[in-house]
Write an enzyme that holds these catalytic residues in place. Structure first.
Site, PDB file in Angstrom:
ATOM      1  N   LYS A   4      15.805   1.265  -8.498  1.00 55.38           N
ATOM      2  CA  LYS A   4      14.605   0.442  -8.714  1.00 55.38           C
ATOM      3  C   LYS A   4      14.996  -1.035  -8.895  1.00 55.38           C
ATOM      4  O   LYS A   4      14.355  -1.926  -8.358  1.00 55.38           O
ATOM      5  CB  LYS A   4      13.881   0.965  -9.959  1.00 55.38           C
ATOM      6  CG  LYS A   4      12.630   0.219 -10.327  1.00 55.38           C
ATOM      7  CD  LYS A   4      11.455   0.762  -9.584  1.00 55.38           C
ATOM      8  CE  LYS A   4      10.190   0.052  -9.977  1.00 55.38           C
ATOM      9  NZ  LYS A   4       9.074   0.509  -9.189  1.00 55.38           N
ATOM     10  N   GLY A  35       1.407 -14.168  -3.123  1.00 53.40           N
ATOM     11  CA  GLY A  35       2.000 -12.928  -3.641  1.00 53.40           C
ATOM     12  C   GLY A  35       3.079 -12.458  -2.689  1.00 53.40           C
ATOM     13  O   GLY A  35       3.659 -13.249  -1.933  1.00 53.40           O
ATOM     14  N   TYR A  36       3.342 -11.148  -2.697  1.00 53.86           N
ATOM     15  CA  TYR A  36       4.395 -10.604  -1.838  1.00 53.86           C
ATOM     16  C   TYR A  36       4.113 -10.930  -0.373  1.00 53.86           C
ATOM     17  O   TYR A  36       4.980 -11.420   0.342  1.00 53.86           O
ATOM     18  CB  TYR A  36       4.498  -9.088  -2.021  1.00 53.86           C
ATOM     19  CG  TYR A  36       5.055  -8.704  -3.360  1.00 53.86           C
ATOM     20  CD1 TYR A  36       6.421  -8.749  -3.597  1.00 53.86           C
ATOM     21  CD2 TYR A  36       4.214  -8.321  -4.401  1.00 53.86           C
ATOM     22  CE1 TYR A  36       6.937  -8.415  -4.834  1.00 53.86           C
ATOM     23  CE2 TYR A  36       4.723  -7.980  -5.641  1.00 53.86           C
ATOM     24  CZ  TYR A  36       6.086  -8.030  -5.852  1.00 53.86           C
ATOM     25  OH  TYR A  36       6.586  -7.708  -7.082  1.00 53.86           O
ATOM     26  N   GLY A  89      -3.145 -16.882  -1.020  1.00 57.45           N
ATOM     27  CA  GLY A  89      -2.405 -15.964  -1.896  1.00 57.45           C
ATOM     28  C   GLY A  89      -0.908 -16.150  -1.733  1.00 57.45           C
ATOM     29  O   GLY A  89      -0.387 -16.086  -0.608  1.00 57.45           O
ATOM     30  N   ALA A 137       3.860  -3.219  -2.529  1.00 60.97           N
ATOM     31  CA  ALA A 137       4.580  -4.458  -2.217  1.00 60.97           C
ATOM     32  C   ALA A 137       5.432  -4.235  -0.970  1.00 60.97           C
ATOM     33  O   ALA A 137       5.612  -5.139  -0.156  1.00 60.97           O
ATOM     34  CB  ALA A 137       5.457  -4.835  -3.403  1.00 60.97           C
ATOM     35  N   GLN A 138       5.943  -3.023  -0.843  1.00 61.52           N
ATOM     36  CA  GLN A 138       6.802  -2.685   0.296  1.00 61.52           C
ATOM     37  C   GLN A 138       6.079  -2.915   1.626  1.00 61.52           C
ATOM     38  O   GLN A 138       6.600  -3.561   2.535  1.00 61.52           O
ATOM     39  CB  GLN A 138       7.222  -1.208   0.184  1.00 61.52           C
ATOM     40  CG  GLN A 138       8.197  -0.786   1.214  1.00 61.52           C
ATOM     41  CD  GLN A 138       8.561   0.701   1.125  1.00 61.52           C
ATOM     42  OE1 GLN A 138       9.139   1.213   2.058  1.00 61.52           O
ATOM     43  NE2 GLN A 138       8.262   1.383   0.043  1.00 61.52           N
ATOM     44  N   LYS A 182      -4.280 -19.379  -7.007  1.00 63.14           N
ATOM     45  CA  LYS A 182      -4.916 -19.853  -8.248  1.00 63.14           C
ATOM     46  C   LYS A 182      -3.865 -20.247  -9.280  1.00 63.14           C
ATOM     47  O   LYS A 182      -4.151 -20.995 -10.207  1.00 63.14           O
ATOM     48  CB  LYS A 182      -5.882 -18.798  -8.790  1.00 63.14           C
ATOM     49  CG  LYS A 182      -5.240 -17.484  -9.123  1.00 63.14           C
ATOM     50  CD  LYS A 182      -6.277 -16.463  -9.550  1.00 63.14           C
ATOM     51  CE  LYS A 182      -5.610 -15.118  -9.739  1.00 63.14           C
ATOM     52  NZ  LYS A 182      -6.517 -14.038  -9.996  1.00 63.14           N
ATOM     53  N   ASP A 235      -2.707  -5.792  -0.189  1.00 65.00           N
ATOM     54  CA  ASP A 235      -3.703  -4.916  -0.812  1.00 65.00           C
ATOM     55  C   ASP A 235      -5.136  -5.168  -0.336  1.00 65.00           C
ATOM     56  O   ASP A 235      -6.027  -4.383  -0.645  1.00 65.00           O
ATOM     57  CB  ASP A 235      -3.633  -5.057  -2.340  1.00 65.00           C
ATOM     58  CG  ASP A 235      -2.407  -4.358  -2.910  1.00 65.00           C
ATOM     59  OD1 ASP A 235      -1.519  -3.972  -2.132  1.00 65.00           O
ATOM     60  OD2 ASP A 235      -2.338  -4.191  -4.144  1.00 65.00           O
ATOM     61  N   GLU A 248       4.556   3.989 -15.111  1.00 66.67           N
ATOM     62  CA  GLU A 248       5.536   2.921 -15.368  1.00 66.67           C
ATOM     63  C   GLU A 248       5.235   2.257 -16.713  1.00 66.67           C
ATOM     64  O   GLU A 248       6.141   1.956 -17.486  1.00 66.67           O
ATOM     65  CB  GLU A 248       5.501   1.899 -14.229  1.00 66.67           C
ATOM     66  CG  GLU A 248       6.032   2.489 -12.926  1.00 66.67           C
ATOM     67  CD  GLU A 248       6.660   1.470 -12.005  1.00 66.67           C
ATOM     68  OE1 GLU A 248       6.034   0.415 -11.789  1.00 66.67           O
ATOM     69  OE2 GLU A 248       7.774   1.712 -11.502  1.00 66.67           O
TER      70      GLU A 248
HETATM   71  C1  LIG Z   1       2.527  -2.223 -12.623  1.00 63.38           C
HETATM   72  C2  LIG Z   1       2.646  -2.148 -11.131  1.00 63.38           C
HETATM   73  C3  LIG Z   1       3.788  -1.611 -10.562  1.00 63.38           C
HETATM   74  C4  LIG Z   1       3.913  -1.556  -9.181  1.00 63.38           C
HETATM   75  N1  LIG Z   1       5.053  -1.034  -8.653  1.00 63.38           N
HETATM   76  C5  LIG Z   1       5.251  -1.037  -7.319  1.00 63.38           C
HETATM   77  C6  LIG Z   1       6.474  -0.593  -6.759  1.00 63.38           C
HETATM   78  O1  LIG Z   1       7.359  -0.133  -7.468  1.00 63.38           O
HETATM   79  N2  LIG Z   1       6.630  -0.662  -5.410  1.00 63.38           N
HETATM   80  C7  LIG Z   1       5.671  -1.184  -4.586  1.00 63.38           C
HETATM   81  O2  LIG Z   1       5.894  -1.275  -3.373  1.00 63.38           O
HETATM   82  N3  LIG Z   1       4.474  -1.597  -5.078  1.00 63.38           N
HETATM   83  C8  LIG Z   1       4.241  -1.548  -6.417  1.00 63.38           C
HETATM   84  N4  LIG Z   1       3.051  -1.995  -6.942  1.00 63.38           N
HETATM   85  C9  LIG Z   1       1.985  -2.458  -6.032  1.00 63.38           C
HETATM   86  C10 LIG Z   1       2.216  -3.914  -5.610  1.00 63.38           C
HETATM   87  O3  LIG Z   1       2.423  -4.717  -6.742  1.00 63.38           O
HETATM   88  C11 LIG Z   1       1.060  -4.452  -4.797  1.00 63.38           C
HETATM   89  O4  LIG Z   1       0.795  -3.575  -3.750  1.00 63.38           O
HETATM   90  C12 LIG Z   1       1.409  -5.848  -4.249  1.00 63.38           C
HETATM   91  O5  LIG Z   1       1.471  -6.767  -5.303  1.00 63.38           O
HETATM   92  C13 LIG Z   1       0.405  -6.319  -3.197  1.00 63.38           C
HETATM   93  O6  LIG Z   1       0.895  -7.492  -2.638  1.00 63.38           O
HETATM   94  P1  LIG Z   1      -0.104  -8.569  -2.019  1.00 63.38           P
HETATM   95  O7  LIG Z   1       0.742  -9.521  -1.252  1.00 63.38           O
HETATM   96  O8  LIG Z   1      -1.234  -7.918  -1.352  1.00 63.38           O
HETATM   97  O9  LIG Z   1      -0.740  -9.305  -3.278  1.00 63.38           O
HETATM   98  P2  LIG Z   1      -0.082  -9.825  -4.642  1.00 63.38           P
HETATM   99  O10 LIG Z   1       1.387  -9.776  -4.626  1.00 63.38           O
HETATM  100  O11 LIG Z   1      -0.810  -9.138  -5.736  1.00 63.38           O
HETATM  101  O12 LIG Z   1      -0.506 -11.365  -4.610  1.00 63.38           O
HETATM  102  C14 LIG Z   1      -1.834 -11.812  -4.547  1.00 63.38           C
HETATM  103  C15 LIG Z   1      -1.797 -13.315  -4.838  1.00 63.38           C
HETATM  104  O13 LIG Z   1      -3.119 -13.842  -4.643  1.00 63.38           O
HETATM  105  C16 LIG Z   1      -3.439 -14.707  -5.723  1.00 63.38           C
HETATM  106  N5  LIG Z   1      -4.896 -14.675  -5.844  1.00 63.38           N
HETATM  107  C17 LIG Z   1      -5.661 -13.597  -6.123  1.00 63.38           C
HETATM  108  N6  LIG Z   1      -6.959 -13.939  -6.092  1.00 63.38           N
HETATM  109  C18 LIG Z   1      -7.015 -15.253  -5.802  1.00 63.38           C
HETATM  110  C19 LIG Z   1      -8.078 -16.182  -5.598  1.00 63.38           C
HETATM  111  N7  LIG Z   1      -9.361 -15.817  -5.688  1.00 63.38           N
HETATM  112  N8  LIG Z   1      -7.769 -17.456  -5.295  1.00 63.38           N
HETATM  113  C20 LIG Z   1      -6.466 -17.849  -5.188  1.00 63.38           C
HETATM  114  N9  LIG Z   1      -5.426 -17.021  -5.359  1.00 63.38           N
HETATM  115  C21 LIG Z   1      -5.704 -15.737  -5.654  1.00 63.38           C
HETATM  116  C22 LIG Z   1      -2.697 -14.143  -6.920  1.00 63.38           C
HETATM  117  O14 LIG Z   1      -2.488 -15.127  -7.904  1.00 63.38           O
HETATM  118  C23 LIG Z   1      -1.404 -13.649  -6.270  1.00 63.38           C
HETATM  119  O15 LIG Z   1      -0.410 -14.640  -6.278  1.00 63.38           O
HETATM  120  C24 LIG Z   1       2.869  -2.045  -8.336  1.00 63.38           C
HETATM  121  C25 LIG Z   1       1.724  -2.579  -8.912  1.00 63.38           C
HETATM  122  C26 LIG Z   1       1.595  -2.640 -10.292  1.00 63.38           C
HETATM  123  C27 LIG Z   1       0.356  -3.229 -10.892  1.00 63.38           C
END
Ligand SMILES: Cc1cc2nc3c(=O)[nH]c(=O)nc-3n(C[C@H](O)[C@H](O)[C@H](O)COP(=O)(O)OP(=O)(O)OC[C@H]3O[C@@H](n4cnc5c(N)ncnc54)[C@H](O)[C@@H]3O)c2cc1C
Length: 395
Positions: free
Chosen positions: A368, A7-8, A5, A308-309, A31, A291, A162
């Site tokens: 923000k 992501g954040y 992953g 994300a935080q 992915k 998450d 949002e």
């Molecule tokens: C609309 C919206 C607004 C938000 N606003 C806020 C905010 O203001 N403040 C805040 O702190 N949080 C906010 N959040 C929550 C925050 O976005 C998530 O908590 C955060 O993205 C989680 O980070 P992560 O590193 O767990 O995963 P993510 O950042 O979601 O990254 C997961 C990564 O895994 C990859 N992936 C997933 N499944 C697979 C797979 N099977 N194979 C390969 N790759 C895969 C994805 O492509 C992605 O790049 C918001 C969420 C949404 C939807």
């Protein structure tokens, strides 16, 4: 070391690890070949931002001297033989593994959600929402079916607010483009609890609700019961009610990646309760963050909300702990420092709590943007922030 992953959590861990342990062989898997600023997905869904504005290439962070990037979908992790199974590529073995695969929409078993609801979960899903709403408005010009102009949002949590905030700013443009009478367009938000936005102070939640109401959003108390192609049933007490709608967006909940379940981890809704050092109980070679993880708040005894935080803070700790595992030194405890939460209500409006202070309106929206820009710096660096950051004070 393998990071699943980008992501954040995953990408920030990579950035830190490349600094902390320049000699380590790292593989990062995603992915997609881009990182998405998930916290801005609602803007693309409403059509107030383009997908390219909230994404940047993973290669911006990958140092090709130390890290290999594999673009593929992970299907499961075989923990006993330390193997990752992909959709296309051959299996990959690891010594140490970090899982940061993020979230998926949670249907809670509600009939029709998976088939008919639109979710704000990734770039394809939000592009679908934007296209769908525009198509409904365009089709109304042909058949004048008024339910096409009714947009229903299920759940009145952070993401829904949002999205509704952005949507209320986008609609005037659509109304003008398709020559529609403003009074024909309806936006309805269904929430089972009368307490919307439970994570906020009641005064702030009231501010958010009243701002959206002023822009035409109707709040309905009820539990979504069943979703069909052109209508949504919800229950208020024992009474089953129906809304005819061309668009139903589900913001009622998220869960951790289904890869967690498929890999046989002990989990609840795709989340693993990790140890205080972020490793998985019984598997000291696997760390889970973001998450897909559940970290308990010692004050409440419940897991911290997934944000994300927290993912970014966990990433800093995870990078140090991965280094410690390689070095054979003790692992660090993860301690979460909540720095505040700000919910956008669309252009120049928002509300939240930062450093013990309640913010409303423009100051909240300004804050923000600072938070979003900070996360761009933390992962992509200053150059990425300058390219993708939010600087326009009037947007
Ligand atoms: C609309 C919206 C607004 C938000 N606003 C806020 C905010 O203001 N403040 C805040 O702190 N949080 C906010 N959040 C929550 C925050 O976005 C998530 O908590 C955060 O993205 C989680 O980070 P992560 O590193 O767990 O995963 P993510 O950042 O979601 O990254 C997961 C990564 O895994 C990859 N992936 C997933 N499944 C697979 C797979 N099977 N194979 C390969 N790759 C895969 C994805 O492509 C992605 O790049 C918001 C969420 C949404 C939807």
């Amino acid at each position: 070391m393998v990071i699943l992953g980008a992501g954040y959590g995953g990408l920030r861990t990579l950035k830190k690890l490349q600094e902390l342990r320049p000699d380590a062989d790292i593989v990062i898997v995603d992915k997609n070949n881009y990182h998405c600023e998930t916290t801005s997905l609602h803007e693309v869904a409403a059509g107030t931002a383009e997908a390219k504005e909230i994404c940047y290439p993973i290669s911006c962070v990958v140092d090709p001297q130390r890290t290999v990037f594999i673009q593929d979908a992970v299907t499961r992790v075989e923990r006993e033989c330390k193997k990752i199974i992909f959709k296309k590529n051959p299996p990959l073995t690891y010594d140490y593994l970090l899982i940061g695969l993020g979230f998926e929409s949670e249907s809670y078993g509600i009939q029709g959600i998976n088939e008919y609801a639109l979710a704000i979960s990734d770039i394809p899903s939000v592009k679908r929402i934007r296209r769908h709403i525009e198509k409904q408005f365009a089709k109304w010009k042909e058949d004048h079916k008024d339910e096409r102009l009714t947009i229903v949002v299920g759940g009145a949590g952070f993401t829904s607010f949002e999205f509704l905030g952005e949507l209320t700013h986008r609609l005037p443009e659509l109304i003008q483009r398709y020559h529609i009478l403003k009074s024909k367009v309806k936006i309805i938000c269904i929430e089972s609890s009368p307490n919307v936005l439970p994570m906020f102070d009641r005064k702030l939640a009231h501010y958010g609700t009243s701002r959206l109401k002023k822009r035409g959003v109707r709040f309905v108390v009820g539990r979504v019961n069943r979703v069909m192609a052109n209508h949504v049933y919800y229950k208020n007490g024992d009474e089953l009610r129906v809304i005819h709608t061309g668009t139903f967006v589900w913001g009622g909940g998220v869960r951790g990646s289904s890869v967690i379940e498929a890999s046989g981890f002990r989990q609840q809704r795709g989340r693993v309760r990790v140890k205080s050092d972020l490793t998985v109980p019984g598997y000291p070679d696997i760390l889970i963050i973001g998450d897909c993880s559940a970290v308990m708040d010692p004050k409440t005894g419940s897991p911290y909300p997934t944000t994300a935080q927290i993912a970014l803070q966990q990433a800093d700790c995870a990078a140090q702990n991965l280094k410690a595992l390689v070095d054979g030194t003790p692992l660090k405890k993860f301690v979460y420092k909540w720095k505040g939460t700000v919910c956008s209500l669309g252009r120049n409006d928002g509300m939240g709590q930062v450093m013990g202070k309640n913010l409303k309106g423009y100051p909240a929206s300004f804050m923000k943007k600072i938070i979003d820009n900070r996360s761009l710096v933390k992962i992509g660096g200053v150059e990425t922030m300058l390219k993708k950051g939010k600087f326009s004070l009037s947007r």
